[in-house]
Scaffold this motif. Sequence first.
Motif, PDB file in Angstrom:
ATOM      1  N   SER A 107      -5.774  11.373   1.222  1.00 30.71           N
ATOM      2  CA  SER A 107      -4.292  11.418   1.655  1.00 30.71           C
ATOM      3  C   SER A 107      -3.436  10.620   0.458  1.00 30.71           C
ATOM      4  N   ALA A 108      -3.637   9.566   0.740  1.00 28.13           N
ATOM      5  CA  ALA A 108      -2.819   8.485  -0.124  1.00 28.13           C
ATOM      6  C   ALA A 108      -3.151   8.658  -1.698  1.00 28.13           C
ATOM      7  N   ALA A 109      -4.375   8.930  -2.319  1.00 26.17           N
ATOM      8  CA  ALA A 109      -4.459   9.329  -3.558  1.00 26.17           C
ATOM      9  C   ALA A 109      -3.829  10.539  -4.082  1.00 26.17           C
ATOM     10  N   ALA A 110      -3.913  11.661  -3.147  1.00 29.00           N
ATOM     11  CA  ALA A 110      -3.133  12.736  -3.427  1.00 29.00           C
ATOM     12  C   ALA A 110      -1.436  12.608  -3.781  1.00 29.00           C
ATOM     13  N   LEU A 111      -1.040  11.626  -2.676  1.00 30.01           N
ATOM     14  CA  LEU A 111       0.425  11.426  -2.989  1.00 30.01           C
ATOM     15  C   LEU A 111       0.544  10.595  -4.141  1.00 30.01           C
ATOM     16  N   ARG A 117       6.043   6.545  -7.699  1.00 27.69           N
ATOM     17  CA  ARG A 117       6.752   5.419  -6.894  1.00 27.69           C
ATOM     18  C   ARG A 117       7.318   6.058  -5.812  1.00 27.69           C
ATOM     19  N   PRO A 118       6.217   6.248  -4.822  1.00 31.74           N
ATOM     20  CA  PRO A 118       6.801   6.807  -3.463  1.00 31.74           C
ATOM     21  C   PRO A 118       7.622   6.169  -2.700  1.00 31.74           C
ATOM     22  N   SER A 119       8.568   6.687  -2.065  1.00 32.30           N
ATOM     23  CA  SER A 119       9.341   5.914  -1.121  1.00 32.30           C
ATOM     24  C   SER A 119       8.574   5.922   0.228  1.00 32.30           C
ATOM     25  N   GLU A 120       8.926   4.935   0.991  1.00 30.83           N
ATOM     26  CA  GLU A 120       8.442   4.766   2.287  1.00 30.83           C
ATOM     27  C   GLU A 120       8.670   6.064   3.215  1.00 30.83           C
ATOM     28  N   THR A 121       9.815   6.952   2.927  1.00 34.69           N
ATOM     29  CA  THR A 121       9.659   7.962   3.939  1.00 34.69           C
ATOM     30  C   THR A 121       8.589   8.957   3.159  1.00 34.69           C
ATOM     31  N   GLU A 122       8.497   8.968   1.845  1.00 34.53           N
ATOM     32  CA  GLU A 122       7.405   9.786   1.372  1.00 34.53           C
ATOM     33  C   GLU A 122       6.164   9.655   1.656  1.00 34.53           C
ATOM     34  N   ILE A 123       6.024   8.423   1.894  1.00 32.99           N
ATOM     35  CA  ILE A 123       4.496   7.760   2.291  1.00 32.99           C
ATOM     36  C   ILE A 123       4.267   8.337   3.649  1.00 32.99           C
ATOM     37  N   THR A 136      -3.363   1.010  11.929  1.00 34.58           N
ATOM     38  CA  THR A 136      -3.359   0.207  10.930  1.00 34.58           C
ATOM     39  C   THR A 136      -2.224   0.813  10.005  1.00 34.58           C
ATOM     40  N   TYR A 137      -1.125   1.576  10.685  1.00 31.66           N
ATOM     41  CA  TYR A 137      -0.094   2.406   9.745  1.00 31.66           C
ATOM     42  C   TYR A 137       0.628   1.484   8.961  1.00 31.66           C
ATOM     43  N   THR A 138       0.922   0.173   9.461  1.00 33.07           N
ATOM     44  CA  THR A 138       1.869  -0.612   8.262  1.00 33.07           C
ATOM     45  C   THR A 138       0.964  -1.244   7.184  1.00 33.07           C
ATOM     46  N   ARG A 139      -0.099  -1.576   7.372  1.00 29.34           N
ATOM     47  CA  ARG A 139      -1.106  -1.930   6.444  1.00 29.34           C
ATOM     48  C   ARG A 139      -1.360  -0.788   5.354  1.00 29.34           C
ATOM     49  N   ILE A 140      -1.564   0.426   6.020  1.00 29.35           N
ATOM     50  CA  ILE A 140      -1.780   1.484   5.139  1.00 29.35           C
ATOM     51  C   ILE A 140      -0.509   1.797   4.060  1.00 29.35           C
ATOM     52  N   LYS A 141       0.794   1.511   4.697  1.00 25.72           N
ATOM     53  CA  LYS A 141       1.933   1.960   4.022  1.00 25.72           C
ATOM     54  C   LYS A 141       2.040   0.842   3.018  1.00 25.72           C
ATOM     55  N   SER A 142       1.799  -0.507   3.232  1.00 29.29           N
ATOM     56  CA  SER A 142       1.766  -1.569   2.187  1.00 29.29           C
ATOM     57  C   SER A 142       0.798  -1.659   1.136  1.00 29.29           C
ATOM     58  N   ALA A 143      -0.401  -1.132   1.684  1.00 24.82           N
ATOM     59  CA  ALA A 143      -1.331  -0.870   0.447  1.00 24.82           C
ATOM     60  C   ALA A 143      -1.133   0.306  -0.380  1.00 24.82           C
TER      61      ALA A 143
END
Length: 157
Positions: A107-111, A117-123, A136-143
Amino acid sequence: MSDNELKLNINGKLFTLDADPNMPILWAVRDILGMTGTKYGCGAGLCGACTIHIDGEPARACLTSLKQVQDKSVTTIEGLEADKLRRAWSEHNVPQCGYCQSGQLMSAAALLSKKQRPSETEIDDAMSGNICRCGTYTRIKSAILSAAESSNMEAEL
């Protein structure tokens, strides 16, 4: 030749399978082709563990039949080329149990393939269909933000 002979393009390789066209691609990939990186989670398309790409778009392998991927390009976690994202995943210590990670990465790769440069909301929106029981959602977003920043810095050099 069987009536159920299907030709599939998975990770850039052509496969011919003798299988029920209504079989979810999840089972063909895991049980017939031996690519076990795509996980079975809920079987209802709700958890995201089975996320694959079909023509570059994220899709749930548990809900997608073999006949739906005829003449399309399928990418599983085994075929995903996302070194920066994988490095960021490791640097941010994202995995705990690891079960959801292949779906999360897909999902992250597709985004990131659509939005450099996705925003936090887009992520949040792109990842909302992927459940992590370890939280681990916070770490996923940070990554994801780190991988995007890394890609953008290289593009600027």
